[in-house]
Design a protein around this motif. Structure first.
Motif, PDB file in Angstrom:
ATOM      1  N   GLN A 145       0.824  -1.221   0.000  1.00  0.00           N
ATOM      2  CA  GLN A 145       0.000   0.000   0.000  1.00  0.00           C
ATOM      3  C   GLN A 145       0.853   1.264   0.000  1.00  0.00           C
ATOM      4  OE1 GLN A 145      -3.057   0.338   3.005  1.00  0.00           O
ATOM      5  NE2 GLN A 145      -3.750  -1.760   2.675  1.00  0.00           N
ATOM      6  N   THR A 146       2.012   1.210   0.669  1.00  0.00           N
ATOM      7  CA  THR A 146       2.876   2.394   0.737  1.00  0.00           C
ATOM      8  C   THR A 146       3.786   2.527  -0.474  1.00  0.00           C
ATOM      9  OG1 THR A 146       4.527   1.178   2.033  1.00  0.00           O
ATOM     10  CG2 THR A 146       2.871   2.416   3.253  1.00  0.00           C
ATOM     11  N   GLY A 147       3.648   1.619  -1.457  1.00  0.00           N
ATOM     12  CA  GLY A 147       4.361   1.777  -2.722  1.00  0.00           C
ATOM     13  C   GLY A 147       5.761   1.211  -2.750  1.00  0.00           C
ATOM     14  N   GLY A 163      13.922   6.659   1.316  1.00  0.00           N
ATOM     15  CA  GLY A 163      12.496   6.744   1.033  1.00  0.00           C
ATOM     16  C   GLY A 163      11.763   5.462   1.390  1.00  0.00           C
ATOM     17  N   GLN A 164      12.409   4.307   1.146  1.00  0.00           N
ATOM     18  CA  GLN A 164      11.785   3.026   1.489  1.00  0.00           C
ATOM     19  C   GLN A 164      11.677   2.848   2.998  1.00  0.00           C
ATOM     20  OE1 GLN A 164      14.426   0.430  -0.663  1.00  0.00           O
ATOM     21  NE2 GLN A 164      13.116   0.374  -2.485  1.00  0.00           N
ATOM     22  N   ARG A 165      12.697   3.304   3.740  1.00  0.00           N
ATOM     23  CA  ARG A 165      12.626   3.221   5.205  1.00  0.00           C
ATOM     24  C   ARG A 165      11.476   4.072   5.742  1.00  0.00           C
ATOM     25  NH1 ARG A 165      18.454   3.031   4.952  1.00  0.00           N
ATOM     26  NH2 ARG A 165      18.590   5.286   5.122  1.00  0.00           N
ATOM     27  N   GLN A 166      11.300   5.265   5.165  1.00  0.00           N
ATOM     28  CA  GLN A 166      10.208   6.116   5.623  1.00  0.00           C
ATOM     29  C   GLN A 166       8.858   5.485   5.296  1.00  0.00           C
ATOM     30  OE1 GLN A 166       9.507   8.005   7.989  1.00  0.00           O
ATOM     31  NE2 GLN A 166      10.518   9.897   7.383  1.00  0.00           N
ATOM     32  N   ARG A 167       8.753   4.830   4.136  1.00  0.00           N
ATOM     33  CA  ARG A 167       7.509   4.140   3.781  1.00  0.00           C
ATOM     34  C   ARG A 167       7.249   2.970   4.739  1.00  0.00           C
ATOM     35  NH1 ARG A 167       5.715   5.280  -1.647  1.00  0.00           N
ATOM     36  NH2 ARG A 167       7.090   6.838  -2.578  1.00  0.00           N
ATOM     37  N   ALA A 168       8.315   2.275   5.144  1.00  0.00           N
ATOM     38  CA  ALA A 168       8.155   1.185   6.109  1.00  0.00           C
ATOM     39  C   ALA A 168       7.667   1.725   7.451  1.00  0.00           C
ATOM     40  CB  ALA A 168       9.479   0.437   6.281  1.00  0.00           C
ATOM     41  N   MET A 169       8.174   2.904   7.849  1.00  0.00           N
ATOM     42  CA  MET A 169       7.702   3.535   9.094  1.00  0.00           C
ATOM     43  C   MET A 169       6.216   3.881   8.988  1.00  0.00           C
ATOM     44  SD  MET A 169       9.711   4.097  11.757  1.00  0.00           S
ATOM     45  CE  MET A 169       8.873   5.523  12.438  1.00  0.00           C
ATOM     46  N   ILE A 170       5.808   4.374   7.830  1.00  0.00           N
ATOM     47  CA  ILE A 170       4.392   4.707   7.614  1.00  0.00           C
ATOM     48  C   ILE A 170       3.541   3.440   7.666  1.00  0.00           C
ATOM     49  CG2 ILE A 170       2.733   5.588   5.912  1.00  0.00           C
ATOM     50  CD1 ILE A 170       4.953   7.542   4.996  1.00  0.00           C
ATOM     51  N   ALA A 171       4.026   2.354   7.044  1.00  0.00           N
ATOM     52  CA  ALA A 171       3.295   1.076   7.087  1.00  0.00           C
ATOM     53  C   ALA A 171       3.122   0.607   8.524  1.00  0.00           C
ATOM     54  CB  ALA A 171       4.041   0.028   6.263  1.00  0.00           C
ATOM     55  N   MET A 172       4.169   0.755   9.334  1.00  0.00           N
ATOM     56  CA  MET A 172       4.092   0.344  10.732  1.00  0.00           C
ATOM     57  C   MET A 172       3.084   1.200  11.495  1.00  0.00           C
ATOM     58  SD  MET A 172       7.157   0.104  13.558  1.00  0.00           S
ATOM     59  CE  MET A 172       8.226  -0.609  12.331  1.00  0.00           C
ATOM     60  N   ALA A 173       3.091   2.506  11.228  1.00  0.00           N
ATOM     61  CA  ALA A 173       2.176   3.416  11.919  1.00  0.00           C
ATOM     62  C   ALA A 173       0.718   3.115  11.561  1.00  0.00           C
ATOM     63  CB  ALA A 173       2.515   4.857  11.566  1.00  0.00           C
ATOM     64  N   LEU A 174       0.492   2.679  10.325  1.00  0.00           N
ATOM     65  CA  LEU A 174      -0.889   2.431   9.870  1.00  0.00           C
ATOM     66  C   LEU A 174      -1.343   0.997  10.099  1.00  0.00           C
ATOM     67  CD1 LEU A 174      -0.878   4.364   6.464  1.00  0.00           C
ATOM     68  CD2 LEU A 174      -1.576   5.175   8.713  1.00  0.00           C
ATOM     69  N   ALA A 175      -0.511   0.187  10.737  1.00  0.00           N
ATOM     70  CA  ALA A 175      -0.795  -1.244  10.866  1.00  0.00           C
ATOM     71  C   ALA A 175      -2.145  -1.524  11.515  1.00  0.00           C
ATOM     72  CB  ALA A 175       0.315  -1.921  11.661  1.00  0.00           C
ATOM     73  N   CYS A 176      -2.544  -0.702  12.488  1.00  0.00           N
ATOM     74  CA  CYS A 176      -3.803  -0.937  13.205  1.00  0.00           C
ATOM     75  C   CYS A 176      -4.864   0.104  12.865  1.00  0.00           C
ATOM     76  CB  CYS A 176      -3.540  -0.972  14.709  1.00  0.00           C
ATOM     77  SG  CYS A 176      -2.451  -2.310  15.212  1.00  0.00           S
ATOM     78  N   GLN A 177      -4.673   0.797  11.736  1.00  0.00           N
ATOM     79  CA  GLN A 177      -5.630   1.800  11.265  1.00  0.00           C
ATOM     80  C   GLN A 177      -5.980   2.802  12.377  1.00  0.00           C
ATOM     81  OE1 GLN A 177      -9.016  -0.016   9.351  1.00  0.00           O
ATOM     82  NE2 GLN A 177      -7.754  -0.982   7.778  1.00  0.00           N
ATOM     83  N   PRO A 178      -4.988   3.584  12.832  1.00  0.00           N
ATOM     84  CA  PRO A 178      -5.212   4.523  13.934  1.00  0.00           C
ATOM     85  C   PRO A 178      -6.162   5.649  13.532  1.00  0.00           C
ATOM     86  CG  PRO A 178      -3.108   4.963  12.900  1.00  0.00           C
ATOM     87  CD  PRO A 178      -3.626   3.694  12.286  1.00  0.00           C
ATOM     88  N   LYS A 179      -6.763   6.259  14.538  1.00  0.00           N
ATOM     89  CA  LYS A 179      -7.646   7.407  14.296  1.00  0.00           C
ATOM     90  C   LYS A 179      -6.845   8.701  14.167  1.00  0.00           C
ATOM     91  CE  LYS A 179     -11.463   5.372  16.972  1.00  0.00           C
ATOM     92  NZ  LYS A 179     -10.716   4.203  17.499  1.00  0.00           N
ATOM     93  N   LEU A 180      -5.649   8.743  14.807  1.00  0.00           N
ATOM     94  CA  LEU A 180      -4.807   9.936  14.792  1.00  0.00           C
ATOM     95  C   LEU A 180      -3.371   9.540  14.522  1.00  0.00           C
ATOM     96  CD1 LEU A 180      -4.286  12.987  15.339  1.00  0.00           C
ATOM     97  CD2 LEU A 180      -4.046  12.397  17.765  1.00  0.00           C
ATOM     98  N   LEU A 181      -2.744  10.255  13.583  1.00  0.00           N
ATOM     99  CA  LEU A 181      -1.339  10.011  13.241  1.00  0.00           C
ATOM    100  C   LEU A 181      -0.526  11.239  13.624  1.00  0.00           C
ATOM    101  CD1 LEU A 181       0.731   8.145  11.763  1.00  0.00           C
ATOM    102  CD2 LEU A 181       0.192   9.416   9.679  1.00  0.00           C
ATOM    103  N   LEU A 182       0.510  11.049  14.444  1.00  0.00           N
ATOM    104  CA  LEU A 182       1.458  12.109  14.777  1.00  0.00           C
ATOM    105  C   LEU A 182       2.676  11.934  13.879  1.00  0.00           C
ATOM    106  CD1 LEU A 182       1.341  11.986  18.706  1.00  0.00           C
ATOM    107  CD2 LEU A 182      -0.131  13.263  17.146  1.00  0.00           C
ATOM    108  N   ALA A 183       2.891  12.862  12.960  1.00  0.00           N
ATOM    109  CA  ALA A 183       3.999  12.762  12.001  1.00  0.00           C
ATOM    110  C   ALA A 183       5.030  13.835  12.334  1.00  0.00           C
ATOM    111  CB  ALA A 183       3.484  12.935  10.575  1.00  0.00           C
ATOM    112  N   ASP A 184       6.167  13.411  12.897  1.00  0.00           N
ATOM    113  CA  ASP A 184       7.193  14.351  13.364  1.00  0.00           C
ATOM    114  C   ASP A 184       8.262  14.521  12.288  1.00  0.00           C
ATOM    115  OD1 ASP A 184       8.831  15.969  14.822  1.00  0.00           O
ATOM    116  OD2 ASP A 184       9.429  14.471  16.284  1.00  0.00           O
TER     117      ASP A 184
END
Length: 536
Positions: free
Chosen positions: A139-141, A159-180
């Motif tokens: 999903q993160t490309g 770029g791939q590491r950042q996409r992996a971090m995004i995949a991890m953050a979205l793993a449980c479909q959170p209601k709020l994402l904190l992107a630092d």
């Protein structure tokens, strides 16, 4: 219609948040809210308190005293026990950190780390969690997600590491994402890709996003609303278009006015010989070959392919391109730190790659690195750092003349004893990021070089400090007649500093010419994409 246009109950309602370390208040009475599905950007310079504000909501800041309220779906996060918070973190509220290389565990594959989050918060088997991890990477490309899931963080690109971090953050479909600062460490085109990915995933999952950043271009392209912080205080909030068009607070206006200003030195007479000139410059590295062939010989990876360039006296040549384009390898060759083929001359001489014979050239060519905190020894005082070049290139200079030359050079870059009592005996950690970059400049300038190689000299700095350093570099160029080889991926920095520009991709120079021509009328599709991603 965006979430802020309707009257809805906030997903997150922060009231009078205060954070202190000991007797020092770093966040003072911050109140803000985020509606379901809304994108809010929290903006400010380093030290403004924006990251502390976000991380303290999940009590991720060690040794901090936190007070106020942080109502998430009506539940006060600041009153939850550590056990209750563990159920919220990752499941309902997820975090993307600034530097994935340090946030990801180097001992586990990215698939293992994503699957761990799923197993922790959802009733799944190991096989199901692993399959879900592969789906998230897809999903993160990330190409070949099944293979990349078995890769360790160091085996992925930035770029791939950042996409992996995004995949991890979205793993449980959170209601709020904190992107630092999720795009700060990435090239300009990768920033655009990550921004588009976050926007697409945010719409698909209906998440709210709290984006912590100092990148005003990112705010303009991504956020619905913006909140501006200065020294721990929220000074202005509003819709992005309104705040950018009509900023009310002086600090907001200062941030918006911090774009680099073009003020280059006029060109010298055309008859003057360039300080550095390269014709057909190439750099290659040995790489192992697969199969039986690799037992007997190695292959060659061509990092730079037949590059032609020149750096005239008193002018700046910008070299722009993404990671892997060859621009840093070209800089190493220019510094005589990497063997090259072709004709590369500095002040009419070629590098011999012999320490003794190259010493005069090393005085003529100095370098300023991207991150002064890692390039300056933490064990050396300011005097030891700045005078080191004099000890090598002017060994006959006495102690007192050497000290005076160090002080004079420091004053030239804006560091004086009046500002910093005991300046010469201080250490790098006692200075801010911008001040450390001035110190790195003084270290290079003290031997009176003719050419400075500037390797991403402002990418680690806030926008206002970046403007100051670029202004300082332009002033020094006028006063000293310096030449610069500027390595960067920031189109705005090149537009402000450079006279001429070469664009690199895959080790090749795909376009070159005067900076106005290349940026305003780019002929190559790659250059057009770079310019569009940066200034569009």
């Amino acid at each position: 219609m965006s979430p802020q246009d309707v009257d809805v109950t906030p997903l997150l309602d922060v009231r009078d948040l205060r954070v202190a370390f000991g007797d020092k208040d770093v966040v003072r009475g911050v109140s803000l809210h985020i509606a379901p599905g809304e994108k809010l950007a929290l903006v400010g310079e380093s030290g403004s308190g924006k990251s502390i504000t976000a991380m303290s909501l999940l009590r991720l800041v060690s040794h901090a005293r936190v007070s106020g309220q942080a109502l998430f779906n009506g539940q006060d996060l600041l009153q939850l026990s550590e056990r209750e918070l563990r159920g919220v973190r990752g499941r309902d509220v997820a975090v993307i950190f600034q530097e994935p290389m340090t946030a990801l565990n180097p001992l586990f594959t990215v698939g293992d780390q994503i699957a761990e989050v799923i197993e922790l918060h959802q009733a799944t088997t190991r096989a199901q969690a692993w399959q879900r991890a592969i789906e998230l990477l897809e999903q993160t490309g990330i190409p070949e997600p099944a293979r990349r899931a078995s890769s360790f963080p160091h085996q992925l690109s930035g770029g791939q590491r950042q996409r992996a971090m995004i995949a991890m953050a979205l793993a449980c479909q959170p209601k709020l994402l904190l992107a630092d600062e999720p795009t700060t460490a990435l090239d300009v085109t990768l920033r655009g890709q990550i921004l588009e990915l976050l926007g697409d995933l945010q719409k698909r999952h209906g998440m709210a996003v709290l984006m912590i950043t100092h990148d005003l271009h990112l705010v303009k392209r991504f956020a619905d609303r913006v909140a501006v912080m200065e020294q721990g205080v929220l000074v202005e909030t509003g819709r992005v278009a309104e705040v950018f068009a009509h900023p009310q607070h002086a600090y907001t206006r200062k941030l918006l006015d911090s774009r680099p200003t073009r003020d280059p030195l006029p060109p010298p007479p055309s008859a003057v010989e360039p300080v550095m000139q390269g014709r057909g410059v190439g750099v290659s590295y040995p790489v192992p070959l697969s199969g039986v062939k690799g037992w007997f010989r190695s292959g060659r990876f061509q990092a730079v392919k037949s590059a032609d360039f020149a750096v005239p006296v008193g002018r700046t040549l910008g070299v722009i391109g993404e990671s892997g384009s060859g621009k840093s390898t070209l800089a190493l060759a220019a510094l005589g730190l990497q063997a090259s083929v072709g004709d590369l001359q500095v002040v009419g001489q070629r590098w011999s790659l012999h320490a003794g014979r190259d010493r005069p050239l090393r005085q003529a060519v100095q370098v300023v690195f991207q991150d002064p905190f890692s390039s300056l020894s933490p064990r050396m005082t300011v005097q030891e750092l700045v005078e080191e070049g004099l000890l090598i290139h002017q060994p006959s200079l006495g102690a007192e003349p050497r000290r005076q030359q160090v002080l004079q050079t420091l004053a030239e870059v804006g560091l004086t004893e009046a500002q910093f009592p005991g300046l010469l005996m201080r250490y790098p950690h006692e200075f801010s990021g911008g001040q450390r970059q001035r110190l790195a400049l003084a270290r290079a300038l003290v031997v009176e070089p003719r050419l400075l190689v500037l390797d991403e000299p402002t990418s680690a700095l806030d926008v206002t400090i970046q403007k100051q350093i670029l202004g300082l570099l332009q002033r020094l160029q006028r006063e000293r007649g310096l030449s610069y080889l500027l390595i960067t991926h920031d189109v705005e920095v090149v537009a402000a500093m450079a006279h001429d520009l070469i664009v690199m991709r895959g080790g090749e120079v795909v376009e070159s010419g005067p900076v106005e021509q290349v940026l305003q009328r780019p002929s190559h599709a790659y250059t057009q994409r770079l310019v569009s991603a940066s200034l569009g």
